[in-house]
Structure formats: structure tokens, C-alpha cells
Scaffold this active site. Structure first.
Site, short mmCIF file in Angstrom:
data_model
loop_
_atom_site.label_atom_id
_atom_site.label_comp_id
_atom_site.label_asym_id
_atom_site.label_seq_id
_atom_site.Cartn_x
_atom_site.Cartn_y
_atom_site.Cartn_z
N HIS A 173 0.83 -1.20 0.00
CA HIS A 173 0.00 0.00 0.00
C HIS A 173 0.86 1.25 0.00
O HIS A 173 2.07 1.20 0.20
CB HIS A 173 -0.92 0.02 1.23
CG HIS A 173 -0.19 0.15 2.53
ND1 HIS A 173 0.52 -0.88 3.09
CD2 HIS A 173 -0.06 1.21 3.39
CE1 HIS A 173 1.07 -0.48 4.23
NE2 HIS A 173 0.73 0.79 4.43
N ASP A 175 0.45 4.93 2.10
CA ASP A 175 -0.29 5.30 3.30
C ASP A 175 -1.47 6.22 3.00
O ASP A 175 -1.34 7.22 2.28
CB ASP A 175 0.65 5.98 4.30
CG ASP A 175 1.68 5.02 4.86
OD1 ASP A 175 1.33 3.86 5.10
OD2 ASP A 175 2.84 5.45 5.03
N HIS A 322 4.73 0.04 -0.04
CA HIS A 322 5.50 -0.69 0.95
C HIS A 322 4.64 -1.77 1.61
O HIS A 322 3.40 -1.71 1.58
CB HIS A 322 6.09 0.24 2.02
CG HIS A 322 5.08 1.00 2.81
ND1 HIS A 322 4.46 2.14 2.35
CD2 HIS A 322 4.57 0.79 4.06
CE1 HIS A 322 3.62 2.60 3.26
NE2 HIS A 322 3.66 1.80 4.32
N ARG A 341 5.24 5.93 13.59
CA ARG A 341 5.27 6.64 12.32
C ARG A 341 4.68 8.04 12.47
O ARG A 341 3.67 8.22 13.16
CB ARG A 341 4.47 5.87 11.26
CG ARG A 341 4.67 6.37 9.84
CD ARG A 341 3.79 5.61 8.87
NE ARG A 341 2.42 6.13 8.86
CZ ARG A 341 1.36 5.46 8.44
NH1 ARG A 341 1.50 4.20 8.05
NH2 ARG A 341 0.17 6.02 8.44
#
Length: 371
Positions: A173, A175, A322, A341
Site C-alpha cells: 500500500h 499510506d 511498501h 510513524r
């Protein structure tokens, strides 16, 4: 659906720490899983004009490259590793140059980073307004809702079952691509690792586009696809986590152009893309499944990063995909993979027919340099 309120005061007992003193590495090693899902509700995101710091970069990237101890490309098409620079000490020019380097190389890795969660938020805000995840786990600290905790809650059986029938390849995907203005960059720090395993893969959306035949490139340019927040809505329904902001569906181009490099990138992925606008279901599924498989099997335009404690990956969500590698789960070795993150947002994705492929642009740069 969350109530339409702007009151974002959490339950006091859930947010017991102060951001200033927050040490997530220490917290996970003392408590194990610590994340919370406070009932904090936010209004819908409003459009804004994004100004990418990469436009202010020095094309030679001297502020970064000349101050590093070592710099090397991990693969030919994606991934660069830099040693000897601390992200919490970057100057503004180094931040600008980092934005350009990440835009060109897709993902850049730094090891042995001392940056704190508070400093990570300050760094992330330089690149754009920070995204608050619709349903994700956050630290139990005030003013830390823009930090997304990366750790699986072993006690939430509903959450684990939600993904039990998925393979790691289903996890590719970019983000929060369902947002009107999705993520631009992402900063991920991993500070606790299992004895072995827990790597992350990235794939170049530039090279994914370039590897398509000219006929395929012509076919998909100008098409649009629906990116859906249904995975977040369903996660909230199944797990009982609050959906803190609506998880909308938005239409984005199948091929987008990066605002700084001007390079074309493939802009679909299995996690959030649902259908191509104007196609029948069978037509859409056929095209999307081909493109998904193209990305997921493109091992010659992927990079696999083996984490070390306190390493940070900085990637550009506009030109990469990723996927985490959950190979350490269920082995009984007591391993914990933990990090957090910070996710700046960027412009609304767009297609520009005047954009160039990465390979074309690099060839032109090389030809100009040899004149």
C-alpha cells in the site's frame, strides 16, 4: 460513525504521559503493548495548498551528502542509506534536500537515530500538516495523536482475525491513499525488534510505471480509480476501536506525477484502490489485478530493509508502495517489533501529460551532463 464534534479532549486516564517526556522504546520494554484508542473525534479534513520543501532543495544535495560519513544506494532503482547524520539536528536546507532525495530515490534509510517522539513531530510538520490516523493505535500521551504506534495488540483477537486470511502480499500500500490529500512523506522509526525477521519492503512506483509497455502506459494514463477508506471503517466495526474521523472514498489518477521531480508514477495498490472509474466490474478487476501483480512481483524494483534498533526510514508515499514482512509472528521466540510513524500530508494527486518517466528524465540528465 463518529459524532460530528470538534471537542478533542481524551479520557484523562488513557493519556497519562506528557509528550515532552515520552520514551516509547522504554515504554514498550516495560509494559509490552501500551497503545490506546481514545475516543477523540475530529472533523473532516479540509483542502489546503501544499508547498513541497523539495522545491527549495539544492539539486546537488550538498548539505546532506557532504556532511554524511557514508552514502550508498541500496538498489539501482530505489533506496539510499545515509550514515553519520542525525535527523533531529537537520538544518532547514538539509530538510529541503532530504525532500528532494526521497522524491528521487523513493526511500532513504538512517540508522542509530536519537530523535524523540516530540522531535519527530516537529520534523514531520516541516514537510506538511500531519495526518491523524482514522482508527490506528496511538501513544498514551497528550498531544501525541499525530503519532501512529507500529505494534500489533496481541490481546485483540478480533483485530488479528480480521487479517488472518490475508497474505503479506495483500499488505502492499501507500499510506492513507483514500484521503483527498494523502500522505507525502512518512517517517518510521523502529526501536525494538524480534531476534530475527520483521523487515519491510518498498517498491518504486516510478519504475513500476516504466516497466509497463508503451501500449499499457498509454492505456492507463488519464484513467482514474476510487481509493477507499473501507479498510479503516471495517477495522473499526470489527475491533470496536473508535473511528476518530470519517474514512472517505476519493478518486485519484491511475498515473500521477510528482510535483518536484515531474516524474510519472503508478498510483494503484491492493490495500486501498477499489475500482477504475467508468469501467465495468470485470474490466476494472482485470486491469487492477494485473497492475497489483505487476507491483507485487516486481522484485527488481523493490528494496528490502533489514531493520536495526533505532533505524528510521523516510519514504515518499507518492512514488512508492511498501509492505511489512510479518515472518516473526507465531514462532514463540518472544520477539516484539515496535516503532512509530509520523505522516505529513501533501497535494491532491494529479496527472500531467507533460510529465516524464523516470528513465527518460535520468537519460536526459546524463546526456546533458556529458555535453
Amino acid at each position: 460513525m463518529p459524532p460530528n464534534v470538534t471537542d478533542t479532549q481524551p479520557k484523562v486516564e488513557e493519556l497519562e504521559y506528557n509528550l515532552e517526556d515520552l520514551d516509547l522504546k522504554k515504554l514498550v520494554r516495560e509494559k509490552g503493548f501500551y497503545g490506546v484508542h481514545p475516543e477523540i473525534y475530529y472533523p473532516p479534513l479540509k483542502p489546503y495548498e501544499h508547498k513541497d520543501p523539495g522545491h527549495l532543495a539544492d539539486p546537488k544535495l550538498d548539505s546532506l551528502l557532504k556532511n554524511a560519513e557514508k552514502v550508498f544506494d541500496v538498489t539501482p532503482h530505489i533506496g539510499t542509506e545515509i550514515h553519520g547524520i542525525q535527523l533531529n539536528n537537520l538544518t532547514d536546507q538539509q530538510k529541503n534536500d532530504l525532500a528532494l532525495l526521497v522524491a528521487r530515490r523513493g526511500v532513504v534509510f538512517f540508522r542509530d537515530q536519537t530523535i524523540t517522539p516530540k522531535q519527530s513531530l516537529e520534523l514531520g510538520r516541516y514537510f506538511g500538516p500531519l495526518h491523524i490516523h482514522n482508527v490506528g493505535t496511538v501513544p498514551p500521551a497528550k498531544d501525541a495523536q499525530e503519532i501512529l504506534t507500529i505494534q500489533i495488540d496481541p490481546d485483540n483477537k478480533a483485530y488479528l482475525q480480521r487479517f488472518a486470511d490475508r497474505t503479506p502480499a495483500d499488505g502492499w500500500h501507500s499510506d492513507v491513499s483514500h484521503e483527498l490529500q494523502p500522505s507525502s512523506l512518512a517517517f518510521l522509526k523502529i526501536d525494538t525488534l524480534p531476534p530475527v525477521g520483521g523487515d519491510t519492503l518498498w517498491a518504486s512506483a516510478y519504475e513500476a510505471y516504466d516497466r509497463l509497455s508503451p501500449a499499457w502506459q498509454k492505456f492507463i494514463e488519464g484513467l482514474e480509480a476510487v481509493h477507499s477508506g473501507d479498510v479503516h471503517r471495517e477495522t473499526a466495526r470489527v475491533t470496536g476501536y473508535p473511528l476518530r474521523r470519517e474514512a472517505p472514498d476519493n478518486v485519484h489518477p491511475v498515473v500521477r506525477v510528482h510535483p518536484v521531480t515531474g516524474w510519472k508514477a503508478l498510483n494503484v495498490q491492493r490495500n486501498f484502490t477499489r475500482r477504475i472509474v467508468g469501467f465495468t466490474r470485470r474490466e476494472s478487476d482485470a486491469v487492477l489485478n494485473f497492475l497489483y501483480n505487476h507491483i507485487e512481483t516486481g522484485i527488481d524494483f523493490q528494496v528490502r530493509f533489514r531493520w536495526t534498533e533505532d533505524a528510521i526510514a523516510v519514504w515518499d508515499n507518492r512514488v512508492t508502495f511498501h509492505a511489512a514482512v510479518p515472518d516473526y509472528r507465531g514462532l514463540g521466540n518472544g520477539g516484539i517489533r515496535h516503532g512509530y510513524r509520523v505522516t505529513p500530508t501533501g497535494e491532491r494527486p494529479y496527472y500531467d501529460p507533460n510529465g516524464k518517466s523516470r528513465r527518460q528524465a535520468l537519460a536526459e540528465e546524463q546526456a546533458a551532463a556529458t555535453k
